[in-house]
Design an enzyme around this catalytic site. Structure first.
Site, short mmCIF file in Angstrom:
data_model
loop_
_atom_site.label_atom_id
_atom_site.label_comp_id
_atom_site.label_asym_id
_atom_site.label_seq_id
_atom_site.Cartn_x
_atom_site.Cartn_y
_atom_site.Cartn_z
N VAL A 162 0.88 -1.17 0.00
CA VAL A 162 0.00 0.00 0.00
C VAL A 162 0.92 1.21 0.00
O VAL A 162 1.60 1.48 0.99
CB VAL A 162 -0.93 0.02 1.23
N GLY A 163 0.98 1.90 -1.12
CA GLY A 163 1.93 3.01 -1.23
C GLY A 163 1.30 4.21 -1.91
O GLY A 163 0.30 4.09 -2.63
N ILE A 164 1.90 5.37 -1.68
CA ILE A 164 1.45 6.60 -2.33
C ILE A 164 2.43 6.93 -3.45
O ILE A 164 3.63 7.11 -3.20
CB ILE A 164 1.34 7.77 -1.34
N TYR A 165 1.92 6.98 -4.66
CA TYR A 165 2.73 7.28 -5.84
C TYR A 165 1.99 8.31 -6.68
O TYR A 165 0.78 8.23 -6.84
CB TYR A 165 2.98 6.02 -6.67
N ARG A 166 2.73 9.23 -7.24
CA ARG A 166 2.07 10.25 -8.06
C ARG A 166 1.56 9.63 -9.36
O ARG A 166 2.22 8.76 -9.95
CB ARG A 166 3.02 11.38 -8.34
N MET A 182 13.11 1.69 -6.09
CA MET A 182 13.33 1.17 -4.75
C MET A 182 12.04 0.80 -4.04
O MET A 182 12.06 0.20 -2.98
CB MET A 182 14.08 2.20 -3.90
N HIS A 183 10.88 1.18 -4.61
CA HIS A 183 9.61 0.94 -3.94
C HIS A 183 9.05 -0.43 -4.30
O HIS A 183 9.34 -1.00 -5.35
CB HIS A 183 8.61 2.03 -4.31
N GLU A 225 1.30 -2.93 5.49
CA GLU A 225 0.95 -1.57 5.91
C GLU A 225 -0.33 -1.54 6.74
O GLU A 225 -0.45 -0.74 7.68
CB GLU A 225 0.79 -0.66 4.69
N GLU A 274 7.68 18.74 -7.44
CA GLU A 274 7.90 17.64 -6.51
C GLU A 274 8.25 18.10 -5.09
O GLU A 274 8.46 19.29 -4.83
CB GLU A 274 9.02 16.73 -7.04
#
Length: 475
Positions: A162-166, A182-183, A225, A274
């Site tokens: 569960v990640g936040i990516y643009r 790296m994610h 997460e 960014e």
């Protein structure tokens, strides 16, 4: 208090005087982003912003700066809004010790009220989209929790991500997503592409405040997460199964978008203002095809402003970058006392530690570079003594001024990985990293004299011949 959705948290912010309703009609650009850019400058108790009168939109509901102050961050964790920065980091560390807390599956998620399928899916009909900075290449989703699984081990709950990516909006059913190498999602995508497959994903927009925190926490690959969310909330995180992909998504989300990242397909994405305070350029990024949209009636669009620090993103990724780094270092080096990785997403990391022997501080600094966060972000590591508070920058500057000797305390590590967004990288994704040892020097080990070489005993040659004869191992 554990919040199950964004709306209940907004209600608490309102009661605590931490939600500012903008009652006048505003332009989508530049007013909303400019207000979110300005809000954190009100200080550590800056409010969240809520807009519901936006030119060109009917029934738009937009929340900005939800995590954009230490007061709001404290309330997200159920702490008094006056709780200080160091106290919040310390409480985050204490709650980390509860990890893992299994999530709770729930039925009837509010986002299931309305659906759009296949060709009928249209992001523009669901969300009031607008640009955040005037140089952005388009509309972005930048606070959605993106859920994916390891294609080789889909039943391993720890290897889900569960990640936040643009994500840039490229069309009513198309997004461009940036998977930083790296994610975890980049590892999932690489595996899927090696298998010749697309990668199923689900995007949750407008989540309870702890989901946003854990989705931006640099956890180990096999750590879940949602299980960290339960530890931080003090109650199991509520999740539901996304109807098309079957992926576990936050139960209380405003909008759930499902589809696939299309294998081996790339299109130009960007530029985007960014977290570094710089624009990223246009680059080829993955293509995400939207196949289903589920959403609450009159959804709240939660958006995240990024730009020259400090903005909301810096509050969102402050404590949750410090604490996992501290926990990971502490396992190998119990002498580590505290870690400050709050500045510009931890491109600089400050560590305080006791020392066992000469060179120990540099070893701690090297370990930082191999953590999940350090691999992609830590460009400079400063190591200070245990009596120096890494959160007190005047103390850190004192240590640099009086204890760091450039003759031996600056260690340049060449050609190391870093995310491509780092402006100092040359070429993109590669940088020389710097360790600064600002600790009190520890003397070298002087247990003996090493100038005299040990020579063979006089009888060694005769014994070699004897052993060859006895063993039958002749020349």
């Amino acid at each position: 208090m554990a919040y199950d959705d964004l709306r209940s948290f907004l209600e608490t912010l309102d009661k605590e005087g931490q939600l500012l309703h903008i009652t006048e009609e505003v332009r989508p650009e530049p007013d909303i982003a400019a207000a979110a850019n300005a809000a954190p400058r009100l200080g550590d108790a800056a409010p969240a912003l809520y807009f519901d009168r936006v030119q060109g939109f009917t029934d738009a509901r937009i929340a900005m700066n939800v995590h954009g102050s230490w007061a709001n961050h404290a309330l997200a964790l159920g702490l008094p809004k006056e709780t200080g920065t160091k106290e919040q980091v310390a409480e985050f560390t204490r709650r980390w010790a509860r990890f893992p807390v299994a999530p709770e599956w729930r039925d009837a998620p509010p986002w299931a009220e309305n659906t759009m399928d296949g060709e009928e899916a249209d992001l523009f009909k669901v969300l009031p989209l607008f640009r955040l900075n005037d140089g952005d290449g388009g509309f972005y989703l930048d606070k959605a929790a993106v859920v994916s699984k390891d294609p080789d081990d889909p039943d391993h709950s720890g290897k889900q991500n569960v990640g936040i990516y643009r994500m840039e909006v490229k069309g009513r059913r198309k997004l461009a997503l940036q998977p930083v190498p790296m994610h975890d999602i980049a590892q999932h995508l690489r595996t899927a592409e090696e298998r010749g497959e697309d990668l199923p994903v689900a995007l949750a927009v407008g989540n309870d405040p702890v989901i946003s925190i854990v989705a931006s926490t640099p956890m180990a690959y096999d750590e879940n997460e949602y299980e960290l969310a339960g530890a931080l909330r003090g109650a199991p995180a509520p999740i539901a199964r996304a109807p098309l992909t079957g992926l576990p998504v936050p139960w209380g989300a405003e909008v759930v978008i499902e589809g696939v990242i299309e294998g081996r397909k790339r299109e130009i994405e960007g530029p985007f203002g960014e977290f570094t305070g710089h624009y990223s350029g246009g680059r080829k990024m993955t293509v995400l095809r939207i196949d289903k949209i589920s959403y609450r009636t009159d959804p709240v669009f939660e958006h995240l402003y990024l730009g020259m620090p400090w903005t909301e993103v810096d509050y969102l990724i402050a404590a949750n970058t410090c604490v996992p780094l501290y926990e990971q270092l502490k396992k190998d080096f119990p002498e580590v006392q505290a870690v400050n990785a709050m500045y510009t997403h931890g491109l600089v990391v400050i560590v305080s530690t006791k020392k066992r022997y000469g060179g120990f501080a540099k070893a701690v600094g090297m370990r930082v570079l191999t953590t999940p966060h350090g691999l992609g972000y830590a460009a400079t590591v400063i190591v200070v003594d245990e009596d120096v508070d890494p959160f007190n920058l005047p103390q850190v500057m004192w240590a640099l001024s009086t204890k760091m000797n450039p003759a031996g305390d600056l260690v340049q590590v060449p050609h190391m990985p870093i995310l491509e967004l780092a402006p100092q990288a040359q070429p993109a994704g590669i940088v020389d990293k710097l360790l600064i040892d600002a600790t009190t020097p520890v003397g070298s080990d002087r247990r003996g004299t090493y100038g005299n070489q040990v020579h063979d005993l006089p009888e060694t040659a005769a014994w070699l011949d004897k052993l060859r004869t006895l063993s039958g191992r002749h020349r």
